[in-house]
Design an enzyme around this catalytic site. Structure first.
Site, PDB file in Angstrom:
ATOM      1  N   HIS A  25      32.196   0.562  87.500  1.00 46.80           N
ATOM      2  CA  HIS A  25      32.774   1.464  88.215  1.00 46.80           C
ATOM      3  C   HIS A  25      32.938   2.913  87.963  1.00 46.80           C
ATOM      4  O   HIS A  25      33.991   2.923  87.025  1.00 46.80           O
ATOM      5  CB  HIS A  25      34.207   0.911  89.012  1.00 46.80           C
ATOM      6  CG  HIS A  25      34.585   1.403  90.230  1.00 46.80           C
ATOM      7  ND1 HIS A  25      33.967   1.856  91.396  1.00 46.80           N
ATOM      8  CD2 HIS A  25      35.566   2.473  90.289  1.00 46.80           C
ATOM      9  CE1 HIS A  25      34.583   2.480  92.204  1.00 46.80           C
ATOM     10  NE2 HIS A  25      35.963   2.940  91.322  1.00 46.80           N
ATOM     11  N   SER A  26      32.483   4.022  88.655  1.00 44.78           N
ATOM     12  CA  SER A  26      32.838   5.304  88.100  1.00 44.78           C
ATOM     13  C   SER A  26      32.467   5.539  86.693  1.00 44.78           C
ATOM     14  O   SER A  26      31.340   5.091  86.403  1.00 44.78           O
ATOM     15  CB  SER A  26      34.304   5.645  88.436  1.00 44.78           C
ATOM     16  OG  SER A  26      34.550   7.074  88.429  1.00 44.78           O
ATOM     17  N   MET A  27      33.239   5.952  85.837  1.00 44.45           N
ATOM     18  CA  MET A  27      32.830   6.168  84.367  1.00 44.45           C
ATOM     19  C   MET A  27      32.306   4.733  83.669  1.00 44.45           C
ATOM     20  O   MET A  27      31.430   5.055  83.089  1.00 44.45           O
ATOM     21  CB  MET A  27      34.197   6.501  83.651  1.00 44.45           C
ATOM     22  CG  MET A  27      33.873   6.598  81.996  1.00 44.45           C
ATOM     23  SD  MET A  27      35.317   6.827  81.048  1.00 44.45           S
ATOM     24  CE  MET A  27      35.961   5.057  80.841  1.00 44.45           C
ATOM     25  N   SER A  52      28.873   1.512  90.218  1.00 46.69           N
ATOM     26  CA  SER A  52      29.635   1.710  91.591  1.00 46.69           C
ATOM     27  C   SER A  52      30.318   2.830  91.501  1.00 46.69           C
ATOM     28  O   SER A  52      30.737   3.559  90.455  1.00 46.69           O
ATOM     29  CB  SER A  52      30.670   0.586  91.648  1.00 46.69           C
ATOM     30  OG  SER A  52      31.673   1.077  92.533  1.00 46.69           O
TER      31      SER A  52
END
Length: 261
Positions: free
Chosen positions: A100-102, A128
């Site tokens: 997710h993200s990073m 994500s």
């Protein structure tokens, strides 16, 4: 491998990879989970939503939770250098990546490193809330003053956190932003792994066309699914997210539905 080398490898594995062998008797697939900036391995409680056939292994980076005393790493390459041999050594089960993200960036870069090593690849990447890496950079944040950075973070993953906790986490968050904002995309050849990309339909920081642009990075199947919510939609949709992952993770190479967008 000597006993000392084996012991060191085992210690590194326990530090970096949570949940390994937690479903030793029943697991048929493994899902490595990479958290967002500033977050630790306990940020997501996905494991309870998966069947016993899927073992969930959250990645614990330095500088958070039980590794808070360790200095955080400052580049994607540094993280991947540590993780690649550990993941390659635990490929006795088919495995997927969720980030997710990073965490999505780390999962993507790690898959490329595994390919470069000739190691087994994920059966699928689940990415994500991150714009595709070939898109133009946005304004970097890691160089901002503490006060300015805290102001910006109040509108991101850290919204709602106690101010004292925000300040405590600030060095780790700044390091993680450095990891993301200094990454240089240099992988022109797409991965042969299928991709499923997720996003929140009210995420102002990552919009659907920026998620759809990940399609360029796989030569296999691609699926884009939007969930209700903002950048942290995961907090309210863990069960639905796990169900979506479980439907596609167990079968290597299965075609998915057509991409949206």
């Amino acid at each position: 491998m000597s006993a000392a080398t084996s012991s060191a490898s085992g210690r590194a594995e326990r530090l970096w990879l949570r949940g390994l062998d937690s479903r030793r008797q029943t697991a048929r697939h493994r899902l490595f989970v990479f958290p967002h900036a500033g977050a630790g391995a306990s940020s997501y409680q996905l494991a309870e939503h998966f069947p016993d056939s899927i073992e969930v292994c959250p990645v614990q980076l330095p500088g958070r939770e039980n590794r808070f005393a360790e200095p955080p790493l400052l580049s994607v390459e540094a993280v991947v250098d540590e993780l690649a041999p550990l993941v390659a050594a635990r490929s006795e089960l088919p495995f997927g990546f969720f980030g997710h993200s990073m965490g999505a960036l780390l999962a993507f870069a790690l898959a490329h490193r595994l390919r470069d090593m000739g190691a087994p690849l994920p059966t699928r990447l689940f990415l994500s809330a991150l714009r595709a890496p070939q898109l133009p950079d946005r304004e970097p944040l890691h160089h901002l003053s503490d006060a300015d950075l805290l102001t910006r973070l109040a509108r991101s993953e850290f919204a709602g956190l106690d101010p004292e906790l925000q300040e405590l986490l600030l060095p780790t968050v700044r390091a993680d932003l450095t990891v993301c904002e200094t990454y240089e995309h240099c992988h022109p050849s797409p991965l042969p792994c299928p991709f499923t990309v997720f996003g929140g339909d009210r995420d102002d920081s990552v919009r659907e066309p920026e998620l759809a642009a990940w399609r360029a990075h796989t030569s296999a199947a691609f699926e884009l699914r939007m969930f209700p919510g903002d950048h942290l939609y995961v907090r309210d949709t863990e069960q639905q997210l796990a169900e979506s992952i479980a439907r596609t993770l167990p079968v290597r190479g299965r075609e998915t539905s057509p991409v949206r967008g």
